[in-house]
Design a protein around this motif. Structure first.
Motif, PDB file in Angstrom:
ATOM      1  N   LEU A   1       0.857  -1.206   0.138  1.00 19.46           N
ATOM      2  CA  LEU A   1       0.028  -0.295   0.218  1.00 19.46           C
ATOM      3  C   LEU A   1       0.967   1.372   0.127  1.00 19.46           C
ATOM      4  O   LEU A   1       0.695   2.605   0.640  1.00 19.46           O
ATOM      5  CB  LEU A   1      -1.221   0.127   1.284  1.00 19.46           C
ATOM      6  CG  LEU A   1      -2.111  -1.146   1.565  1.00 19.46           C
ATOM      7  CD1 LEU A   1      -3.017  -1.123   3.159  1.00 19.46           C
ATOM      8  CD2 LEU A   1      -2.285  -1.313   0.141  1.00 19.46           C
ATOM      9  N   GLY A   2       2.143   1.439  -0.472  1.00 20.26           N
ATOM     10  CA  GLY A   2       3.102   2.741  -0.138  1.00 20.26           C
ATOM     11  C   GLY A   2       3.706   2.660   1.047  1.00 20.26           C
ATOM     12  O   GLY A   2       3.012   2.345   1.881  1.00 20.26           O
ATOM     13  N   THR A   3       4.176   3.902   0.573  1.00 19.95           N
ATOM     14  CA  THR A   3       4.941   4.166   2.194  1.00 19.95           C
ATOM     15  C   THR A   3       5.074   5.919   2.226  1.00 19.95           C
ATOM     16  O   THR A   3       4.114   6.921   1.285  1.00 19.95           O
ATOM     17  CB  THR A   3       6.264   4.404   2.445  1.00 19.95           C
ATOM     18  OG1 THR A   3       6.803   5.228   1.375  1.00 19.95           O
ATOM     19  CG2 THR A   3       6.777   2.665   2.203  1.00 19.95           C
ATOM     20  N   ASP A   4       4.743   6.572   3.722  1.00 21.65           N
ATOM     21  CA  ASP A   4       3.673   8.358   4.040  1.00 21.65           C
ATOM     22  C   ASP A   4       5.180   8.858   4.090  1.00 21.65           C
ATOM     23  O   ASP A   4       6.825   8.734   3.298  1.00 21.65           O
ATOM     24  CB  ASP A   4       3.156   7.958   5.522  1.00 21.65           C
ATOM     25  CG  ASP A   4       4.368   7.630   6.252  1.00 21.65           C
ATOM     26  OD1 ASP A   4       5.472   7.843   6.142  1.00 21.65           O
ATOM     27  OD2 ASP A   4       4.103   7.452   7.599  1.00 21.65           O
ATOM     28  N   ASP A   5       5.106   9.675   4.044  1.00 21.60           N
ATOM     29  CA  ASP A   5       7.187  10.835   4.036  1.00 21.60           C
ATOM     30  C   ASP A   5       7.930  10.450   4.838  1.00 21.60           C
ATOM     31  O   ASP A   5       9.025  10.710   4.660  1.00 21.60           O
ATOM     32  CB  ASP A   5       6.170  12.186   4.533  1.00 21.60           C
ATOM     33  CG  ASP A   5       5.813  12.408   5.722  1.00 21.60           C
ATOM     34  OD1 ASP A   5       5.052  11.115   6.588  1.00 21.60           O
ATOM     35  OD2 ASP A   5       6.088  12.971   7.293  1.00 21.60           O
ATOM     36  N   GLN A   6       7.880   9.846   6.359  1.00 22.60           N
ATOM     37  CA  GLN A   6       8.670   9.050   7.007  1.00 22.60           C
ATOM     38  C   GLN A   6       9.043   7.669   6.709  1.00 22.60           C
ATOM     39  O   GLN A   6      10.215   7.217   7.082  1.00 22.60           O
ATOM     40  CB  GLN A   6       8.569   9.140   8.017  1.00 22.60           C
ATOM     41  CG  GLN A   6       7.782  10.667   8.774  1.00 22.60           C
ATOM     42  CD  GLN A   6       7.248  10.432  10.216  1.00 22.60           C
ATOM     43  OE1 GLN A   6       8.183   9.663  10.941  1.00 22.60           O
ATOM     44  NE2 GLN A   6       6.150  10.957  10.788  1.00 22.60           N
ATOM     45  N   GLY A   7       9.474   7.082   5.255  1.00 24.41           N
ATOM     46  CA  GLY A   7       9.470   5.701   5.057  1.00 24.41           C
ATOM     47  C   GLY A   7       8.840   4.387   5.918  1.00 24.41           C
ATOM     48  O   GLY A   7       8.759   3.506   5.684  1.00 24.41           O
ATOM     49  N   ARG A   8       7.509   4.866   5.900  1.00 22.58           N
ATOM     50  CA  ARG A   8       6.401   3.747   6.723  1.00 22.58           C
ATOM     51  C   ARG A   8       5.224   3.335   5.956  1.00 22.58           C
ATOM     52  O   ARG A   8       4.762   3.629   5.978  1.00 22.58           O
ATOM     53  CB  ARG A   8       5.796   4.516   8.760  1.00 22.58           C
ATOM     54  CG  ARG A   8       6.567   5.407   9.316  1.00 22.58           C
ATOM     55  CD  ARG A   8       5.487   5.694  10.264  1.00 22.58           C
ATOM     56  NE  ARG A   8       4.910   7.056  10.544  1.00 22.58           N
ATOM     57  CZ  ARG A   8       3.951   7.347  10.755  1.00 22.58           C
ATOM     58  NH1 ARG A   8       4.175   6.757  11.813  1.00 22.58           N
ATOM     59  NH2 ARG A   8       3.181   8.223  10.506  1.00 22.58           N
ATOM     60  N   ASP A   9       5.480   1.523   6.421  1.00 21.46           N
ATOM     61  CA  ASP A   9       4.833   0.622   5.621  1.00 21.46           C
ATOM     62  C   ASP A   9       3.128   0.756   5.830  1.00 21.46           C
ATOM     63  O   ASP A   9       2.655   0.938   6.938  1.00 21.46           O
ATOM     64  CB  ASP A   9       5.088  -0.698   5.885  1.00 21.46           C
ATOM     65  CG  ASP A   9       4.335  -1.499   5.250  1.00 21.46           C
ATOM     66  OD1 ASP A   9       3.886  -1.336   3.739  1.00 21.46           O
ATOM     67  OD2 ASP A   9       3.989  -2.527   5.681  1.00 21.46           O
ATOM     68  N   VAL A  10       2.541   1.980   4.688  1.00 20.75           N
ATOM     69  CA  VAL A  10       1.017   2.394   4.793  1.00 20.75           C
ATOM     70  C   VAL A  10       0.188   1.369   5.669  1.00 20.75           C
ATOM     71  O   VAL A  10      -0.272   1.226   6.538  1.00 20.75           O
ATOM     72  CB  VAL A  10       0.540   3.225   3.628  1.00 20.75           C
ATOM     73  CG1 VAL A  10      -0.739   2.919   3.767  1.00 20.75           C
ATOM     74  CG2 VAL A  10       1.758   4.266   3.165  1.00 20.75           C
ATOM     75  N   PHE A  11       0.322  -0.295   5.194  1.00 24.18           N
ATOM     76  CA  PHE A  11      -0.687  -1.309   5.342  1.00 24.18           C
ATOM     77  C   PHE A  11       0.284  -1.573   6.705  1.00 24.18           C
ATOM     78  O   PHE A  11      -1.287  -2.012   7.511  1.00 24.18           O
ATOM     79  CB  PHE A  11      -0.170  -2.865   4.709  1.00 24.18           C
ATOM     80  CG  PHE A  11      -0.552  -4.024   5.162  1.00 24.18           C
ATOM     81  CD1 PHE A  11      -1.915  -3.949   4.856  1.00 24.18           C
ATOM     82  CD2 PHE A  11       0.584  -4.833   5.426  1.00 24.18           C
ATOM     83  CE1 PHE A  11      -2.540  -5.694   4.855  1.00 24.18           C
ATOM     84  CE2 PHE A  11      -0.473  -5.894   6.217  1.00 24.18           C
ATOM     85  CZ  PHE A  11      -1.879  -6.097   5.836  1.00 24.18           C
ATOM     86  N   SER A  12       1.268  -1.523   7.161  1.00 24.27           N
ATOM     87  CA  SER A  12       1.907  -1.865   8.497  1.00 24.27           C
ATOM     88  C   SER A  12       1.285  -0.654   9.339  1.00 24.27           C
ATOM     89  O   SER A  12       0.911  -0.946  10.544  1.00 24.27           O
ATOM     90  CB  SER A  12       3.208  -1.873   8.795  1.00 24.27           C
ATOM     91  OG  SER A  12       3.719  -3.018   8.142  1.00 24.27           O
ATOM     92  N   THR A  13       1.252   0.614   9.304  1.00 27.21           N
ATOM     93  CA  THR A  13       0.318   1.765  10.397  1.00 27.21           C
ATOM     94  C   THR A  13      -0.790   1.639  10.415  1.00 27.21           C
ATOM     95  O   THR A  13      -1.505   1.628  11.108  1.00 27.21           O
ATOM     96  CB  THR A  13       0.878   2.891   9.971  1.00 27.21           C
ATOM     97  OG1 THR A  13       1.048   3.080   7.116  1.00 27.21           O
ATOM     98  CG2 THR A  13       2.381   2.789   9.190  1.00 27.21           C
TER      99      THR A  13
END
Length: 318
Positions: A89-101
């Motif tokens: 699902l991509g990442t956010d501005d900090q490089g965090r995995d959107v699926f995991s968040t």
């Protein structure tokens, strides 16, 4: 001499209970409601994903040691131009995995929702029982307070309680107890519906013969309310609790979106939506889209289950 049940007897007894539950009116109504079954499956999948987040999440989005800023703004399913890593699902501005968040964020949203509904239910049921059974000035005071609170939107009441509680909290502890303050705020803004319904049901039950018989044999008012009246008013409470869960999850997301809810160190779905909203018009649509869809699916499924439960437990609608 009474014989001790053997293991086969206990297994047969359990099987008979399961069969009786499966053949009950409520189970029959569930099996013949496609909307209820689909909603139930969606809720089970989302709740299971949240509970098992540490086991099934590809990354730990809240561990700074595992984050790589070079992975920031990676589109869904597209390898990153610098690291070559790909994220569902991509990442956010900090490089965090959107699926995991999303998985970890749902844990906060569900915790706040369940705890707030439980708090509101305990307060509302208790005050509703007391108002309906005691009557007099006790009933008048409780119900007038409820009427006054109903004149204000629940979200404004929650924001007021959250602001007051946060104001009395030392600055260094605000982020640590922000989740519990959020639960308190939403719970205290949601007890009125429980109190009104339980008070009305208690007024009806108080006039029945089994309550009058308990009074004649000298049972105390507290024992009558807990042992006799409470079990007979729980059906509408269960329906309200299910619907209130969806409203509590949305209330938490609203407060977090406004910046007065879950802290950035413990982001919920509302916090993730607020973060994604800042990047919507710059092309990184997935940071907002997927958490918003998850919140919509969770709240809608719980709400549809509540509507089905209300209809299934109401004999007039059968």
């Amino acid at each position: 001499m009474t014989s001790v049940p053997t293991a086969p007897d206990r297994i047969n007894s359990t099987a008979l209970r399961i069969r009786a539950m499966w053949q009950s009116d409520l189970a029959w109504a569930f099996r013949h409601s496609p909307v209820a079954m689909v909603s139930f499956v969606v809720v089970v999948l989302l709740v299971s994903g949240a509970l098992l987040a540490p086991l099934i999440a590809p990354h730990d989005p809240f561990d700074p040691a595992t984050l790589n800023l070079m992975n920031g703004f990676t589109a869904p399913g597209t390898p990153n131009a610098f690291t070559g890593e790909s994220f569902w699902l991509g990442t956010d501005d900090q490089g965090r995995d959107v699926f995991s968040t999303i998985l970890f964020g749902m844990r906060i949203s569900l915790l706040v929702g369940f705890a707030a509904v439980l708090l509101g239910m305990v307060i509302g049921v208790t005050l509703g029982l007391i108002a309906g059974y005691r009557g007099g000035w006790t009933e008048t005071i409780i119900m007038r307070v409820a009427d006054v609170q109903l004149t204000f939107p629940a979200i404004l009441v929650a924001m007021l309680i959250f602001g007051i509680a946060k104001g009395f909290t030392p600055v260094e502890y605000r982020d640590q107890i922000a989740i519990w303050v959020l639960i308190l705020a939403i719970g205290l803004s949601d007890w009125v519906q429980f109190a009104r319904v339980v008070r009305g049901a208690t007024l009806v039950e108080t006039k029945k013969e089994y309550v009058q018989a308990a009074q004649l044999i000298g049972r105390s008012g507290t024992a009558i309310m807990i042992r006799h009246i409470l079990p007979n008013v729980l059906s509408p409470v269960l329906v309200i609790a299910t619907i209130s869960l969806a409203l509590a999850i949305i209330a938490e997301a609203t407060l977090s979106f406004l910046g007065v809810g879950a802290p950035p160190t413990q982001p919920s779905l509302g916090t993730l939506i607020r973060i994604g909203q800042g990047f919507l018009f710059s092309g990184e649509w997935w940071i907002l889209f997927f958490p918003a869809c998850t919140l919509l699916a969770l709240a809608l499924s719980v709400n549809l289950l509540g509507d089905w439960l209300r209809d299934a437990l109401n004999p007039k609608l059968r």
